[in-house]
Design a protein around this motif. Structure first.
Motif, PDB file in Angstrom:
ATOM      1  N   HIS A  99      36.733  23.353  53.658  1.00 15.75           N
ATOM      2  CA  HIS A  99      37.083  22.831  55.021  1.00 15.75           C
ATOM      3  C   HIS A  99      38.004  21.790  54.864  1.00 15.75           C
ATOM      4  CE1 HIS A  99      39.745  24.170  58.365  1.00 15.75           C
ATOM      5  NE2 HIS A  99      39.380  22.923  59.164  1.00 15.75           N
ATOM      6  N   MET A 100      37.224  20.944  54.785  1.00 14.86           N
ATOM      7  CA  MET A 100      38.614  19.516  54.772  1.00 14.86           C
ATOM      8  C   MET A 100      37.449  18.266  54.143  1.00 14.86           C
ATOM      9  SD  MET A 100      38.726  17.104  58.340  1.00 14.86           S
ATOM     10  CE  MET A 100      37.917  17.963  59.473  1.00 14.86           C
ATOM     11  N   GLN A 101      38.427  17.846  52.924  1.00 16.01           N
ATOM     12  CA  GLN A 101      38.153  16.517  52.145  1.00 16.01           C
ATOM     13  C   GLN A 101      38.798  15.909  52.671  1.00 16.01           C
ATOM     14  OE1 GLN A 101      38.316  17.693  47.823  1.00 16.01           O
ATOM     15  NE2 GLN A 101      39.004  19.572  48.810  1.00 16.01           N
ATOM     16  N   MET A 102      37.827  14.704  52.983  1.00 16.25           N
ATOM     17  CA  MET A 102      38.853  13.556  53.148  1.00 16.25           C
ATOM     18  C   MET A 102      38.578  12.382  52.495  1.00 16.25           C
ATOM     19  SD  MET A 102      37.448  13.676  57.459  1.00 16.25           S
ATOM     20  CE  MET A 102      36.017  13.233  56.982  1.00 16.25           C
ATOM     21  N   LEU A 103      39.460  10.853  52.602  1.00 12.87           N
ATOM     22  CA  LEU A 103      39.238   9.592  52.096  1.00 12.87           C
ATOM     23  C   LEU A 103      40.475   8.804  52.695  1.00 12.87           C
ATOM     24  CD1 LEU A 103      41.859   9.658  49.957  1.00 12.87           C
ATOM     25  CD2 LEU A 103      40.323  10.884  48.719  1.00 12.87           C
ATOM     26  N   THR A 104      39.435   7.461  52.691  1.00 11.18           N
ATOM     27  CA  THR A 104      41.077   6.515  52.659  1.00 11.18           C
ATOM     28  C   THR A 104      41.908   6.050  51.008  1.00 11.18           C
ATOM     29  OG1 THR A 104      39.399   6.069  54.616  1.00 11.18           O
ATOM     30  CG2 THR A 104      40.737   4.058  54.137  1.00 11.18           C
ATOM     31  N   ALA A 105      43.331   5.421  51.072  1.00 14.34           N
ATOM     32  CA  ALA A 105      43.079   5.381  50.048  1.00 14.34           C
ATOM     33  C   ALA A 105      44.513   4.304  50.654  1.00 14.34           C
ATOM     34  CB  ALA A 105      44.100   6.545  49.586  1.00 14.34           C
ATOM     35  N   ASP A 106      44.784   3.031  49.737  1.00 14.56           N
ATOM     36  CA  ASP A 106      45.222   2.008  49.761  1.00 14.56           C
ATOM     37  C   ASP A 106      46.185   1.929  48.029  1.00 14.56           C
ATOM     38  OD1 ASP A 106      43.549   0.745  48.888  1.00 14.56           O
ATOM     39  OD2 ASP A 106      43.487  -0.599  49.960  1.00 14.56           O
ATOM     40  N   GLY A 107      46.847   1.330  48.247  1.00 12.15           N
ATOM     41  CA  GLY A 107      47.622   0.643  47.175  1.00 12.15           C
ATOM     42  C   GLY A 107      48.109   1.733  46.610  1.00 12.15           C
ATOM     43  N   LYS A 108      47.550   1.187  45.248  1.00 17.15           N
ATOM     44  CA  LYS A 108      47.773   2.339  44.368  1.00 17.15           C
ATOM     45  C   LYS A 108      47.439   3.599  43.866  1.00 17.15           C
ATOM     46  CE  LYS A 108      48.670  -1.714  40.333  1.00 17.15           C
ATOM     47  NZ  LYS A 108      48.061  -1.742  39.482  1.00 17.15           N
ATOM     48  N   SER A 109      46.208   3.497  44.311  1.00 18.61           N
ATOM     49  CA  SER A 109      45.513   4.769  45.068  1.00 18.61           C
ATOM     50  C   SER A 109      46.118   5.743  45.341  1.00 18.61           C
ATOM     51  CB  SER A 109      44.004   4.375  45.495  1.00 18.61           C
ATOM     52  OG  SER A 109      44.188   4.463  46.692  1.00 18.61           O
ATOM     53  N   VAL A 110      47.339   5.569  46.974  1.00 19.11           N
ATOM     54  CA  VAL A 110      48.041   6.678  47.320  1.00 19.11           C
ATOM     55  C   VAL A 110      48.152   7.165  46.337  1.00 19.11           C
ATOM     56  CG1 VAL A 110      49.563   6.738  49.030  1.00 19.11           C
ATOM     57  CG2 VAL A 110      47.823   5.185  48.965  1.00 19.11           C
ATOM     58  N   ASP A 111      49.336   7.319  44.795  1.00 18.37           N
ATOM     59  CA  ASP A 111      50.142   8.000  44.353  1.00 18.37           C
ATOM     60  C   ASP A 111      49.078   8.614  43.441  1.00 18.37           C
ATOM     61  OD1 ASP A 111      52.054   6.917  45.009  1.00 18.37           O
ATOM     62  OD2 ASP A 111      52.544   5.095  43.815  1.00 18.37           O
ATOM     63  N   GLY A 122      48.350  14.658  59.053  1.00 19.30           N
ATOM     64  CA  GLY A 122      48.970  14.693  60.171  1.00 19.30           C
ATOM     65  C   GLY A 122      49.777  13.096  60.961  1.00 19.30           C
ATOM     66  N   ASN A 123      49.138  13.230  61.778  1.00 15.95           N
ATOM     67  CA  ASN A 123      49.439  12.429  63.061  1.00 15.95           C
ATOM     68  C   ASN A 123      48.068  11.628  63.563  1.00 15.95           C
ATOM     69  OD1 ASN A 123      52.353  12.908  63.371  1.00 15.95           O
ATOM     70  ND2 ASN A 123      51.675  13.942  64.984  1.00 15.95           N
ATOM     71  N   THR A 124      47.111  11.656  62.421  1.00 12.27           N
ATOM     72  CA  THR A 124      45.837  10.619  62.012  1.00 12.27           C
ATOM     73  C   THR A 124      46.399   8.630  61.543  1.00 12.27           C
ATOM     74  OG1 THR A 124      45.245  11.255  60.180  1.00 12.27           O
ATOM     75  CG2 THR A 124      44.096  13.116  61.994  1.00 12.27           C
ATOM     76  N   GLU A 125      45.301   8.795  62.639  1.00 12.13           N
ATOM     77  CA  GLU A 125      45.115   7.049  62.171  1.00 12.13           C
ATOM     78  C   GLU A 125      44.292   6.946  61.445  1.00 12.13           C
ATOM     79  OE1 GLU A 125      47.283   4.285  62.082  1.00 12.13           O
ATOM     80  OE2 GLU A 125      48.877   5.857  62.371  1.00 12.13           O
ATOM     81  N   PRO A 126      44.126   5.604  60.250  1.00 10.02           N
ATOM     82  CA  PRO A 126      42.363   5.589  60.014  1.00 10.02           C
ATOM     83  C   PRO A 126      41.979   5.095  61.481  1.00 10.02           C
ATOM     84  CG  PRO A 126      44.755   5.048  58.002  1.00 10.02           C
ATOM     85  CD  PRO A 126      45.153   5.695  59.332  1.00 10.02           C
ATOM     86  N   MET A 127      40.917   4.542  61.171  1.00  8.15           N
ATOM     87  CA  MET A 127      39.935   3.632  61.524  1.00  8.15           C
ATOM     88  C   MET A 127      38.649   3.221  61.441  1.00  8.15           C
ATOM     89  SD  MET A 127      40.784   5.231  65.813  1.00  8.15           S
ATOM     90  CE  MET A 127      40.633   3.445  65.465  1.00  8.15           C
ATOM     91  N   TRP A 128      38.531   1.886  61.513  1.00  4.80           N
ATOM     92  CA  TRP A 128      36.835   1.986  60.860  1.00  4.80           C
ATOM     93  C   TRP A 128      36.234  -0.140  61.721  1.00  4.80           C
ATOM     94  CZ3 TRP A 128      37.987   0.878  55.335  1.00  4.80           C
ATOM     95  CH2 TRP A 128      39.139  -0.607  55.052  1.00  4.80           C
ATOM     96  N   ILE A 129      35.193   0.249  61.558  1.00  5.36           N
ATOM     97  CA  ILE A 129      34.755  -1.500  61.603  1.00  5.36           C
ATOM     98  C   ILE A 129      34.093  -1.587  59.973  1.00  5.36           C
ATOM     99  CG2 ILE A 129      32.759  -2.097  62.552  1.00  5.36           C
ATOM    100  CD1 ILE A 129      32.755   0.130  65.057  1.00  5.36           C
ATOM    101  N   TYR A 130      34.455  -2.870  59.450  1.00  3.23           N
ATOM    102  CA  TYR A 130      34.624  -2.848  58.574  1.00  3.23           C
ATOM    103  C   TYR A 130      33.287  -3.951  57.870  1.00  3.23           C
ATOM    104  CZ  TYR A 130      36.054  -3.521  53.060  1.00  3.23           C
ATOM    105  OH  TYR A 130      36.194  -3.401  52.350  1.00  3.23           O
TER     106      TYR A 130
END
Length: 135
Positions: A99-111, A122-130
């Motif tokens: 039903h839901m596959q999730m990940l965090t992507a940045d940089g070149k990985s977005v494409d 949707g309108n979600t915001e990625p959030m983390w304690i990193y």
């Protein structure tokens, strides 16, 4: 180039660290936690050229509904050769119908992930304690 995709967990820490350091991922600074985290993932897929680890991806899942892909890395000198896609396709054999596959992507990985069917949630915001600093 003959790349073999595997679900082996027989990987030595030195090979993992070489992959993570080559990609400048801060998790390489926590080798024990990285190694244990990968080996305890629900799914761990690796890519090999002969006996050389050239890429890996892992998944954490409830096994039925939701899956999160924390890591997908390929040695920089192997980028653009389809290895990431091979790893991702192997993961999709197991998780395609979830039903839901999730990940965090940045940089070149977005494409890369957009090409493989992912979109902004949707309108979600990625959030983390990193604990890292490479973002």
């Amino acid at each position: 180039m003959d790349i073999r995709i595997s679900d082996t967990r027989n990987i030595n820490l030195e090979d993992i660290l070489a992959l993570y350091k080559a990609n400048k991922w801060s998790s390489a600074d926590k080798p024990t936690q990285l190694y244990n985290g990968l080996l305890n993932s629900e799914t761990l897929i690796t890519a090999w050229e002969d006996k050389k680890l050239v890429g890996l991806g892992n998944a954490i899942s409830d096994g039925h509904l939701t899956v999160y892909y924390p890591h997908l890395l390929v040695l920089p000198e192997y980028h653009g050769k389809g290895i990431g896609k091979m790893i991702f396709d192997k993961m999709q054999e197991k998780y395609r119908e979830f039903h839901m596959q999730m990940l965090t992507a940045d940089g070149k990985s977005v494409d890369f992930y957009k090409k493989n069917g992912f979109e902004r949630a949707g309108n979600t915001e990625p959030m983390w304690i990193y604990q890292g600093n490479e973002h």
